[in-house]
Design an enzyme around this catalytic site. Structure first.
Site, mmCIF file in Angstrom:
data_model
loop_
_atom_site.group_PDB
_atom_site.id
_atom_site.type_symbol
_atom_site.label_atom_id
_atom_site.label_comp_id
_atom_site.label_asym_id
_atom_site.label_seq_id
_atom_site.Cartn_x
_atom_site.Cartn_y
_atom_site.Cartn_z
ATOM 1 N N ARG A 154 31.736 35.644 55.532
ATOM 2 C CA ARG A 154 32.550 35.584 56.861
ATOM 3 C C ARG A 154 31.682 36.157 57.990
ATOM 4 O O ARG A 154 32.180 36.169 59.137
ATOM 5 C CB ARG A 154 34.109 36.495 56.774
ATOM 6 C CG ARG A 154 34.809 36.102 55.774
ATOM 7 C CD ARG A 154 36.007 36.429 55.705
ATOM 8 N NE ARG A 154 37.311 35.679 54.757
ATOM 9 C CZ ARG A 154 37.321 36.167 53.413
ATOM 10 N NH1 ARG A 154 36.649 37.201 53.186
ATOM 11 N NH2 ARG A 154 37.970 35.418 52.624
ATOM 12 N N GLY A 214 37.887 42.581 45.370
ATOM 13 C CA GLY A 214 37.897 42.964 43.939
ATOM 14 C C GLY A 214 39.009 43.490 43.188
ATOM 15 O O GLY A 214 39.501 44.004 42.155
ATOM 16 N N GLY A 215 40.279 43.347 44.138
ATOM 17 C CA GLY A 215 41.603 43.786 43.905
ATOM 18 C C GLY A 215 42.366 42.999 42.640
ATOM 19 O O GLY A 215 43.307 43.487 41.906
ATOM 20 N N GLU A 216 41.717 41.889 42.221
ATOM 21 C CA GLU A 216 42.086 41.232 41.106
ATOM 22 C C GLU A 216 41.327 41.560 39.546
ATOM 23 O O GLU A 216 41.518 41.007 38.794
ATOM 24 C CB GLU A 216 42.019 39.765 41.262
ATOM 25 C CG GLU A 216 42.833 39.076 42.423
ATOM 26 C CD GLU A 216 42.224 39.753 43.970
ATOM 27 O OE1 GLU A 216 43.228 40.035 44.644
ATOM 28 O OE2 GLU A 216 40.951 39.635 44.281
ATOM 29 N N TRP A 286 39.484 43.367 52.350
ATOM 30 C CA TRP A 286 38.752 42.240 52.414
ATOM 31 C C TRP A 286 38.301 42.148 53.878
ATOM 32 O O TRP A 286 37.310 41.257 53.905
ATOM 33 C CB TRP A 286 39.935 41.215 52.336
ATOM 34 C CG TRP A 286 40.452 40.909 50.995
ATOM 35 C CD1 TRP A 286 41.547 41.671 50.199
ATOM 36 C CD2 TRP A 286 40.021 39.917 50.039
ATOM 37 N NE1 TRP A 286 41.421 41.139 48.786
ATOM 38 C CE2 TRP A 286 40.714 40.050 48.806
ATOM 39 C CE3 TRP A 286 38.858 38.960 50.168
ATOM 40 C CZ2 TRP A 286 40.254 39.238 47.683
ATOM 41 C CZ3 TRP A 286 38.605 37.955 49.182
ATOM 42 C CH2 TRP A 286 39.273 38.363 47.722
ATOM 43 N N ASN A 304 46.149 44.190 47.455
ATOM 44 C CA ASN A 304 46.932 44.371 46.370
ATOM 45 C C ASN A 304 46.608 45.406 45.428
ATOM 46 O O ASN A 304 45.565 45.525 45.394
ATOM 47 C CB ASN A 304 47.420 42.896 45.793
ATOM 48 C CG ASN A 304 46.239 42.358 45.305
ATOM 49 O OD1 ASN A 304 45.550 41.840 45.971
ATOM 50 N ND2 ASN A 304 46.044 42.525 44.110
ATOM 51 N N ASP A 347 51.925 39.961 45.458
ATOM 52 C CA ASP A 347 50.659 39.932 45.674
ATOM 53 C C ASP A 347 50.537 39.455 47.354
ATOM 54 O O ASP A 347 49.992 38.587 47.950
ATOM 55 C CB ASP A 347 50.094 38.588 45.095
ATOM 56 C CG ASP A 347 48.571 38.485 45.593
ATOM 57 O OD1 ASP A 347 47.757 39.649 45.117
ATOM 58 O OD2 ASP A 347 48.032 37.559 46.166
ATOM 59 N N ASP A 349 49.511 41.430 49.759
ATOM 60 C CA ASP A 349 48.510 42.156 50.302
ATOM 61 C C ASP A 349 48.358 42.093 51.597
ATOM 62 O O ASP A 349 48.257 40.865 52.525
ATOM 63 C CB ASP A 349 47.334 42.293 49.566
ATOM 64 C CG ASP A 349 46.627 40.848 49.309
ATOM 65 O OD1 ASP A 349 47.398 40.068 49.221
ATOM 66 O OD2 ASP A 349 45.523 40.900 49.277
#
Length: 576
Positions: A154, A214-216, A286, A304, A347, A349
């Site tokens: 980004r 990396g929250g997943e 993020w 999240n 989810d 977040d």
């Protein structure tokens, strides 16, 4: 899930995530990190001072931060392009990159030189008037990359003569702005454990601030500060505290609605489980943090918890997930937080960057504030001094069956895992007191399943799926932050993701996945201009001035997350 055309940010199947990750390091390992020189660098380029970074909000010549300023209002102070002449906008040039993939970059512009990024961590320096290429840097990925939602980047941050970029293999790199030469790189976290970087960093007082994805994947989220000169770690704030992450056992969300938690069951699980699960509790950051210069605060929002949907193995409020947080700029010490959704199993977040503005409190007094656009579809208005929630806006998108818990068979709940407002940055017009938010409407079902920690791999604890029989759409909304009322809406055919730009010319710019880039009257929402870019416009626009002429720039590269048409171009417009 493979048959669903538009997949949510976290619902991408593991196979697809693996393929995307492999493509990320494969694309650059062949060639290695390298800088290719083009035309001689412009002699107008000068080092960027801290005073310039501090004064970016009122600077109509340059665009020095990914979101315009430390306050992240995405408000451009120039008015040469305005409601009366915007219909005459035409392309000044189109710059094509070497990467045909999702583009979410917000270019930086300094003294007529534009610095832009692509997926897979390429960086370009080009002439901001002609598109002439000065140099092109390609980052060599490490042997492992693990990332969600596409190989995006980004943007860069700039200070002095250096550019800073986070990479998919979780590094922070510093480049020479004049030549593109790699000056140093440092490892931020371990990509084998699920860490990656897509956000644009922020530089202030010789510190480079960056969070983590990396929250997943069962990471432990953080914001870190590195030395701008040498890349050495200065401090770390963990978004998951070692102690106290269970919180206050909140039963209601920030708006006062019952979230249907079984607190007794959660407390029993905590007693049986112990407390070391904080190390894998998620909480990615993020998007770029805002910086309150006067009070030396870094303010950001947190994503999240992990696993996303299976909350039974993570009892408690899971602080500081789904929260807005303030920490000390110099030390990283905690100052305050406000949690939107405790123990999130939907989810939803917090991802859209916070914006620092003065706001009216309940008595009408103007105080320092911070606003955030949530996936819930609300714009939240806080007291910046202590994080207290002052008000929240009317819902910008449908809210149905909140807060229905996920089930093994699948339960329908709106807004759905993509929002509301996803990562898309909002913009704010200080004269009209309006915040502009790009919203999604994607009805989804939530399915939960028992899911033990898989060791740095995708860890959803179920799935959320779009409903093919239900219409998806987007909405650009203007919200009065002093009342919470929606002033106007513009509904779009497709869900909106990418971000917004507001200008002193009374304009708002926003793009769609179908390739349309549009300008609206900031006060009324009337569409004044549009241009078909040929690929999804899923990035936030920027504006700048060179030689007394104003330009509008935006990336058109599509979006992996919603599978919008890919491209490889930056479009730059001016009044003809």
């Amino acid at each position: 899930m493979l048959s669903v055309r538009r997949l949510s940010r976290h619902a991408l199947p593991l196979l697809l995530l693996t393929l995307v990750a492999s493509a990320a390091h494969g694309a650059d390992e062949v060639q290695g990190s390298a800088t290719t020189s083009g035309a001689p660098m412009s002699g107008a380029l000068r080092p960027v001072t801290q005073a310039q970074l501090d004064g970016a909000l009122t600077n109509s010549n340059d665009w020095l931060h990914s979101n315009g300023s430390y306050g992240q209002t995405r408000y451009y102070a120039g008015s040469q392009i305005n409601t009366k002449n915007v219909a005459r906008l035409r392309p000044a040039f189109i710059f094509q990159t070497a990467v045909m993939e999702s583009m979410e970059t917000a270019p930086i512009v300094v003294n007529g030189v534009m610095f832009l990024t692509t997926s897979y961590n390429h960086v370009y320096a080009v002439d901001a008037v002609t598109g002439k290429e000065f140099w092109h840097y390609k980052h060599k990925m490490g042997p492992v990359t693990t990332f969600c939602c596409g190989p995006n980047n980004r943007g860069v941050a700039i200070s002095g003569e250096r550019l800073y970029m986070g990479t998919l293999d979780s590094k922070l790199v510093a480049l020479d702005a004049k030549t593109g030469k790699l000056l140093w790189e440092t490892q931020i976290a371990d990509p084998e454990l699920g860490y990656s970087e897509t956000m644009a960093p922020v530089v202030i007082d010789d510190k480079v601030l960056i969070g983590t994805n990396g929250g997943e994947y069962g990471i432990r989220g953080f914001v870190k500060a590195f030395g701008a000169n040498d890349g050495k770690l200065l401090w770390t704030f963990y978004t998951i505290p070692e102690k106290g992450h269970e919180g206050v056992w909140a039963t209601k969300d920030a708006t006062g609605r019952d979230m249907k938690r079984d607190i007794a069951a959660e407390k029993k699980m905590l007693a049986d489980k112990g407390s070391d699960f904080y190390k894998k509790l998620g909480g990615g950051v993020w998007m770029a943090p805002a910086v309150d210069r006067a009070n030396k605060l870094v303010i950001f929002v947190v994503g999240n918890p992990s696993p996303d949907l299976y909350g039974a193995i993570r009892p408690g409020d899971n602080l500081y997930t789904d929260s807005i947080v303030a920490i000390d700029l110099n030390t990283g010490a905690y100052k305050w937080h406000s949690q939107y959704i405790a123990h999130d199993v939907w989810d939803l977040d917090a991802v859209s960057p916070p914006i620092l503005v003065d706001v009216r409190d309940e008595k009408g007094a103007m105080i320092p504030g911070v606003i955030h656009g949530g996936k819930t579809g609300h714009v939240y208005v806080h007291d910046r001094r202590d994080g207290r929630l002052i008000r929240f806006s009317d819902a910008m998108v449908p809210q149905e069956n909140m807060w229905t818990l996920p089930t093994a068979a699948g339960a329908r709940m709106l807004p759905g895992a993509n929002g509301g407002v996803e990562w898309s940055p909002m913009a704010f017009n200080p004269k009209l007191r309006l915040a502009y938010a790009a919203n999604l409407h994607q009805p989804m079902t939530y399915q939960v399943e028992d899911a033990p920690y898989p060791g740095g791999k995708l860890w959803l604890g179920g799935a959320f799926k779009t409903i093919p029989s239900e219409q998806q759409w987007g909405k650009l909304s203007a919200v009065n932050i002093d009342t919470g009322k929606v002033k106007w809406d513009f509904k779009t055919d497709q869900p909106l993701i990418g971000g917004v730009l507001a200008t002193a010319g009374g304009l708002v710019f926003n793009g769609e996945g179908n390739g349309l880039f549009r300008a609206f009257d900031a006060a009324t929402g009337k569409k004044l201009w549009e241009f078909q870019c040929g690929a999804g416009v899923n990035a936030p626009a920027v504006s700048y001035m060179v030689g007394g002429k104003q330009y509008i720039a935006v990336a058109a590269g599509g979006n992996t997350q919603l599978d919008f048409k890919r491209g490889n171009s930056i479009f730059v417009f001016a009044v003809q």
